[in-house]
Motif scaffolding. Structure first.
Motif, PDB file in Angstrom:
ATOM      1  N   TRP A 231       0.839  -1.192   0.000  1.00 11.43           N
ATOM      2  CA  TRP A 231       0.000   0.000   0.000  1.00 11.43           C
ATOM      3  C   TRP A 231       0.877   1.246   0.000  1.00 11.43           C
ATOM      4  N   THR A 232       0.578   2.158  -0.842  1.00 12.78           N
ATOM      5  CA  THR A 232       1.305   3.427  -0.903  1.00 12.78           C
ATOM      6  C   THR A 232       0.316   4.569  -1.048  1.00 12.78           C
ATOM      7  N   VAL A 233       0.764   5.759  -0.564  1.00 16.10           N
ATOM      8  CA  VAL A 233      -0.049   6.963  -0.708  1.00 16.10           C
ATOM      9  C   VAL A 233       0.277   7.591  -2.057  1.00 16.10           C
ATOM     10  N   VAL A 234      -0.745   7.743  -2.868  1.00 11.06           N
ATOM     11  CA  VAL A 234      -0.537   8.310  -4.201  1.00 11.06           C
ATOM     12  C   VAL A 234      -1.104   9.719  -4.324  1.00 11.06           C
ATOM     13  N   GLY A 235      -1.680  10.241  -3.226  1.00 10.16           N
ATOM     14  CA  GLY A 235      -2.234  11.592  -3.258  1.00 10.16           C
ATOM     15  C   GLY A 235      -3.017  11.876  -1.999  1.00 10.16           C
ATOM     16  N   TYR A 236      -3.629  13.051  -1.933  1.00 10.77           N
ATOM     17  CA  TYR A 236      -4.405  13.443  -0.764  1.00 10.77           C
ATOM     18  C   TYR A 236      -5.759  13.967  -1.196  1.00 10.77           C
ATOM     19  N   LYS A 237      -6.731  13.749  -0.321  1.00  8.64           N
ATOM     20  CA  LYS A 237      -8.072  14.256  -0.550  1.00  8.64           C
ATOM     21  C   LYS A 237      -8.125  15.738  -0.184  1.00  8.64           C
ATOM     22  N   PRO A 238      -9.154  16.446  -0.625  1.00  8.59           N
ATOM     23  CA  PRO A 238      -9.263  17.871  -0.276  1.00  8.59           C
ATOM     24  C   PRO A 238      -9.261  18.073   1.242  1.00  8.59           C
ATOM     25  N   ALA A 239      -8.700  19.204   1.685  1.00  6.34           N
ATOM     26  CA  ALA A 239      -8.558  19.488   3.114  1.00  6.34           C
ATOM     27  C   ALA A 239      -9.916  19.702   3.779  1.00  6.34           C
ATOM     28  N   VAL A 240      -9.998  19.259   5.042  1.00  7.50           N
ATOM     29  CA  VAL A 240     -11.173  19.495   5.878  1.00  7.50           C
ATOM     30  C   VAL A 240     -10.775  20.490   6.975  1.00  7.50           C
ATOM     31  N   TYR A 241     -11.530  21.587   7.078  1.00  4.26           N
ATOM     32  CA  TYR A 241     -11.182  22.668   8.022  1.00  4.26           C
ATOM     33  C   TYR A 241     -11.880  22.432   9.358  1.00  4.26           C
ATOM     34  N   SER A 242     -11.135  22.738  10.460  1.00  6.06           N
ATOM     35  CA  SER A 242     -11.726  22.672  11.806  1.00  6.06           C
ATOM     36  C   SER A 242     -10.955  23.626  12.721  1.00  6.06           C
ATOM     37  N   THR A 243     -11.551  23.972  13.900  1.00  6.67           N
ATOM     38  CA  THR A 243     -10.870  24.774  14.931  1.00  6.67           C
ATOM     39  C   THR A 243     -10.742  23.933  16.188  1.00  6.67           C
ATOM     40  N   TRP A 339      -6.215  22.398   9.013  1.00  5.48           N
ATOM     41  CA  TRP A 339      -6.583  21.848   7.699  1.00  5.48           C
ATOM     42  C   TRP A 339      -6.039  20.412   7.627  1.00  5.48           C
ATOM     43  N   THR A 340      -6.969  19.447   7.516  1.00  4.10           N
ATOM     44  CA  THR A 340      -6.579  18.031   7.537  1.00  4.10           C
ATOM     45  C   THR A 340      -6.819  17.412   6.162  1.00  4.10           C
ATOM     46  N   GLU A 341      -5.776  16.820   5.565  1.00  8.32           N
ATOM     47  CA  GLU A 341      -5.880  16.142   4.270  1.00  8.32           C
ATOM     48  C   GLU A 341      -5.663  14.640   4.476  1.00  8.32           C
ATOM     49  N   ASP A 342      -6.735  13.860   4.223  1.00  7.04           N
ATOM     50  CA  ASP A 342      -6.615  12.410   4.346  1.00  7.04           C
ATOM     51  C   ASP A 342      -5.889  11.833   3.131  1.00  7.04           C
ATOM     52  N   PRO A 343      -5.108  10.768   3.314  1.00  6.68           N
ATOM     53  CA  PRO A 343      -4.345  10.199   2.193  1.00  6.68           C
ATOM     54  C   PRO A 343      -5.225   9.374   1.249  1.00  6.68           C
ATOM     55  N   ILE A 344      -4.789   9.291   0.001  1.00  6.14           N
ATOM     56  CA  ILE A 344      -5.397   8.370  -0.975  1.00  6.14           C
ATOM     57  C   ILE A 344      -4.446   7.186  -1.111  1.00  6.14           C
ATOM     58  N   TRP A 345      -4.950   6.014  -0.735  1.00  7.20           N
ATOM     59  CA  TRP A 345      -4.109   4.820  -0.736  1.00  7.20           C
ATOM     60  C   TRP A 345      -4.275   4.059  -2.052  1.00  7.20           C
ATOM     61  N   ALA A 346      -3.247   3.397  -2.479  1.00  4.16           N
ATOM     62  CA  ALA A 346      -3.308   2.541  -3.668  1.00  4.16           C
ATOM     63  C   ALA A 346      -2.465   1.295  -3.421  1.00  4.16           C
ATOM     64  N   GLN A 347      -2.979   0.187  -4.037  1.00  2.00           N
ATOM     65  CA  GLN A 347      -2.199  -1.043  -3.979  1.00  2.00           C
ATOM     66  C   GLN A 347      -1.161  -1.032  -5.093  1.00  2.00           C
ATOM     67  N   ARG A 348       0.013  -1.346  -4.770  1.00  4.01           N
ATOM     68  CA  ARG A 348       1.057  -1.470  -5.774  1.00  4.01           C
ATOM     69  C   ARG A 348       1.512  -2.918  -5.784  1.00  4.01           C
ATOM     70  N   GLU A 349       1.370  -3.548  -6.946  1.00  3.30           N
ATOM     71  CA  GLU A 349       1.733  -4.955  -7.021  1.00  3.30           C
ATOM     72  C   GLU A 349       3.240  -5.125  -6.990  1.00  3.30           C
ATOM     73  N   ASP A 350       3.620  -6.165  -6.343  1.00  2.41           N
ATOM     74  CA  ASP A 350       5.024  -6.513  -6.320  1.00  2.41           C
ATOM     75  C   ASP A 350       5.261  -7.534  -7.418  1.00  2.41           C
ATOM     76  N   GLU A 351       5.826  -7.109  -8.535  1.00  2.00           N
ATOM     77  CA  GLU A 351       5.951  -7.966  -9.701  1.00  2.00           C
ATOM     78  C   GLU A 351       6.846  -9.172  -9.455  1.00  2.00           C
ATOM     79  N   ASN A 352       7.581  -9.135  -8.404  1.00  2.00           N
ATOM     80  CA  ASN A 352       8.438 -10.269  -8.085  1.00  2.00           C
ATOM     81  C   ASN A 352       7.765 -11.264  -7.153  1.00  2.00           C
ATOM     82  N   ASP A 353       6.491 -11.010  -6.863  1.00  2.00           N
ATOM     83  CA  ASP A 353       5.792 -11.865  -5.907  1.00  2.00           C
ATOM     84  C   ASP A 353       4.386 -12.166  -6.425  1.00  2.00           C
ATOM     85  N   PHE A 354       4.283 -12.906  -7.582  1.00  2.00           N
ATOM     86  CA  PHE A 354       2.990 -13.306  -8.159  1.00  2.00           C
ATOM     87  C   PHE A 354       2.251 -14.221  -7.189  1.00  2.00           C
TER      88      PHE A 354
END
Length: 649
Positions: A231-243, A339-354
């Motif tokens: 699993w790797t972070v490939v980006g972030y979602k829009p920020a959520v504002y709070s006090t 301002w909180t930005e949650d991560p966007i997760w993605a699966q990255r295949e390990d080509e050496n581990d079919f």
């Protein structure tokens, strides 16, 4: 008196009339007998012509043999039936060129009536006749069954002896057919063209289609690899504002004891009452940015004021004795804007581990594959490595409807209308009007094979589910390439015959469908079909449709209708009434082809000439061949009808 008689003109008509009677008798008698002779001669000529035509039509590979002679005499005698007042001559036609031309001369005489008084008792008559096969312009589309059973003997037994295989007999009969037609056309300006549609469970027409007639993406019953993922972070979602208001933990000094020792109660009573926090200095600001343990990206803008106070407490100074004490404390009183930005997760295949294959319907890009360029995809069994494939040219049919039955009317067309049974219309740009490339190397079904010890053979299970981690390569067969109508020399024709490659199941509807498309004068290939011959004469169009078995579609192979068990393009559940539905399509398309003025010749080789095949054929154009000789005879009979049998002078 004699002088007077000589000079008298009275009564001259009588002797003149008496003298003219002989002349009139000759004229009338000659006319009557000549008319009788003309009628007999005309009947004799017609019978002679019919005889040589019948004899020439019966000529086979053995030339003008005894069977052809008997046919000629039979037709002659039938046409001479009812003849009277003359002797019917014996009919003995001959051929000096091994049956290409059959000729005869017959003679007889007619008894006279009035002409007898002039010494003419009979009128001799003699006629000559000949018939030959002359060739006009003809287009012949050969639609040939190349299913797996064509590798068997005519009786249906498997064999390793090539000389006994049905496909070998077919190739031989095709070459004899070519030679017969070529001989008939020799010395003429006739144009003869041949096209070919080998068929089984698919047809190989890809090189005849324009690229824009083929889709760029398609669904296929296949598989996709699964790997052990990271699993790797490939980006972030829009920020959520709070006090977030709050205070920091106090910072403090050591406790400082003072005063006298006393007990706990007196000590507490002596402590000051005011221990409130007071601001120290003005407000301050700071910005904090961080990635926390949840991989959230945080940005804080903090505004704070430093606060201080002196805190008092009673501190133990030994057993049961206390002293008052104080210490100075500092804290920050703050307000955070976050301002909180949650991560966007993605699966990255390990080509050496079919890990494994997942068998399912997938969407594949065929935009390059359809151009016959090599395409590399991940499909190696052991490790999902790269494999390169090039399209062989077979196709999957365009959009259809899983209807119970189909019918064709020359007035209303195909009912119900479907793109796949339209033999004329080119795609209109919509995906459903286009064909799909047949990709057998990527075709799999979801299931497994098991050994049944009772029947002592392997069986295949296929499961009615969308996905499965068990699967097998599906059977998929692609015949040799189809070709448009073209003039071909003997070597080119033989190359087409030798290329026939038996495999697959029997889809009669595919054969008649593509044979019709390639010879239709109003279809997608009309420019080829309607190409005018140099001699300017009309063109007769013929389709030779050969099969060695009845309709036999399969639910568990990859055909031009996909993987029918899963794709359900013809049936509602992938298998029920499958044969009947394909047969209904076959019969409807046969009608559509005949409506184009095309004569369909049907040959059932090594199988029964059932009602469906007879219904497909044009009148008097169906043959059943139970041996190689009968197959050759069928082709020869068709060759004689492709040519034009005519009387020659």
């Amino acid at each position: 008196m004699l002088s007077q008689l000589r000079e008298s003109e009275a009564g001259n008509v009588f002797p003149l009339t008496a003298a003219a009677i002989f002349v009139l008798a000759g004229l009338v008698g000659g006319g009557v007998d000549a008319s009788r002779g003309y009628l007999v001669r005309n009947k004799l000529q017609n019978a002679c012509d019919a005889g040589v035509l019948a004899g020439r039509k019966r000529v086979g590979t053995d030339g003008f043999d005894e069977n052809a002679l008997k046919a000629a005499r039979s037709y002659f005698n039938v046409n001479m039936a009812g003849a009277s007042n003359f002797e019917v001559p014996e009919f003995n036609p001959t051929s000096s060129d091994n049956g290409n031309t059959v000729e005869a001369t017959v003679s007889t005489s007619v008894d006279t009536t009035l002409m007898r008084i002039f010494g003419y008792d009979t009128i001799p008559l003699s006629v000559s006749c000949s018939a030959s096969m002359s060739m006009g312009n003809a287009d012949v589309m050969m639609v040939l069954d190349t299913t797996g059973s064509m590798n068997s003997t005519v009786e249906g037994w498997s064999t390793s002896d090539d000389s006994k295989r049905r496909i070998t007999f077919l190739r031989s009969a095709m070459m004899d057919f070519y030679d017969t037609v070529a001989e008939s056309a020799d010395g003429t300006n006739a144009r003869i063209r041949y096209g070919f549609v080998p068929y089984s469970s698919s047809v190989n027409v890809g090189r005849l289609l324009q690229p824009e007639w083929i889709v760029d993406q398609m669904d296929i019953q296949s598989r996709q690899p699964e790997f052990n993922w990271k699993w790797t972070v490939v980006g972030y979602k829009p920020a959520v504002y709070s006090t977030n208001p709050g205070v920091t933990d106090p910072e403090d000094t050591e406790w400082i004891k003072y005063g006298n020792q006393t007990n706990a109660s007196k000590c507490r009573n002596s402590l000051p009452n005011n221990q409130n926090w007071t601001n120290y200095g003005g407000p301050e600001e700071e910005t904090i940015e961080e990635i926390n343990s949840a991989q959230q990206r945080i940005r804080r803008e903090r505004t704070y004021v430093t606060q201080v106070r002196r805190a008092y407490s009673c501190q133990s100074d030994g057993r049961n004795s206390f002293k008052p004490a104080y210490r100075d404390e500092t804290r920050k009183n703050f307000v955070d804007e976050v301002w909180t930005e949650d991560p966007i997760w993605a699966q990255r295949e390990d080509e050496n581990d079919f890990r494994r294959w997942l068998y399912k319907k997938i969407t594949v890009d065929v935009s390059r594959y359809k151009t016959f360029s090599p395409v590399t995809v991940r499909n190696r069994d052991s490790d999902a490595g790269n494999v390169s494939y090039t399209w062989a040219g077979c196709i999957e049919e365009r959009e259809t409807e899983a209807a119970d039955s189909f019918s064709f009317s020359s007035l209303t067309g195909m009912s119900p209308y479907t793109w796949d049974l339209d033999i004329d219309s080119a795609p209109d740009g919509s995906p459903e009007s286009k064909w799909r490339p047949f990709w057998p190397e990527r075709s799999y079904f979801r299931g497994e094979r098991y050994w049944n010890s009772y029947y002592r053979q392997w069986y295949t299970n296929y499961f009615n589910r969308d996905e499965d981690y068990k699967g097998l390569k599906s059977d998929a067969f692609c015949p040799s390439q189809a070709s448009l109508l073209a003039k071909r020399d003997r070597g080119e024709f033989k190359d087409q015959a030798d290329a026939l490659n038996p495999n697959g199941s029997t889809y009669l509807d595919l054969g008649i469908l593509w044979g019709g498309r390639l010879i239709s004068p109003t279809g997608m290939f009309a420019s080829n079909v309607m190409e005018a011959p140099a001699n300017g004469a009309e063109v007769s169009r013929h389709m030779i449709f050969l099969t060695d078995g009845e309709m036999q579609p399969s639910s568990v192979i990859h055909s031009s209708y996909g993987f029918e068990y899963y794709d359900k393009r013809v049936t509602s559940d992938g298998q029920t009434n499958q044969r009947d539905r394909h047969t209904s399509r076959f019969r409807a398309v046969c009608q559509a082809v005949r409506a184009k003025g095309i004569r369909i010749w049907v040959i059932a080789f090594g199988s029964s000439l059932n009602g469906d095949l007879q219904a497909c054929a044009s009148p008097d154009s169906a043959f059943q061949a139970s041996s190689s000789d009968e197959l050759n005879e069928a082709f020869q009979d068709i060759a004689k009808n492709v040519g034009e049998l005519r009387i020659t002078m």
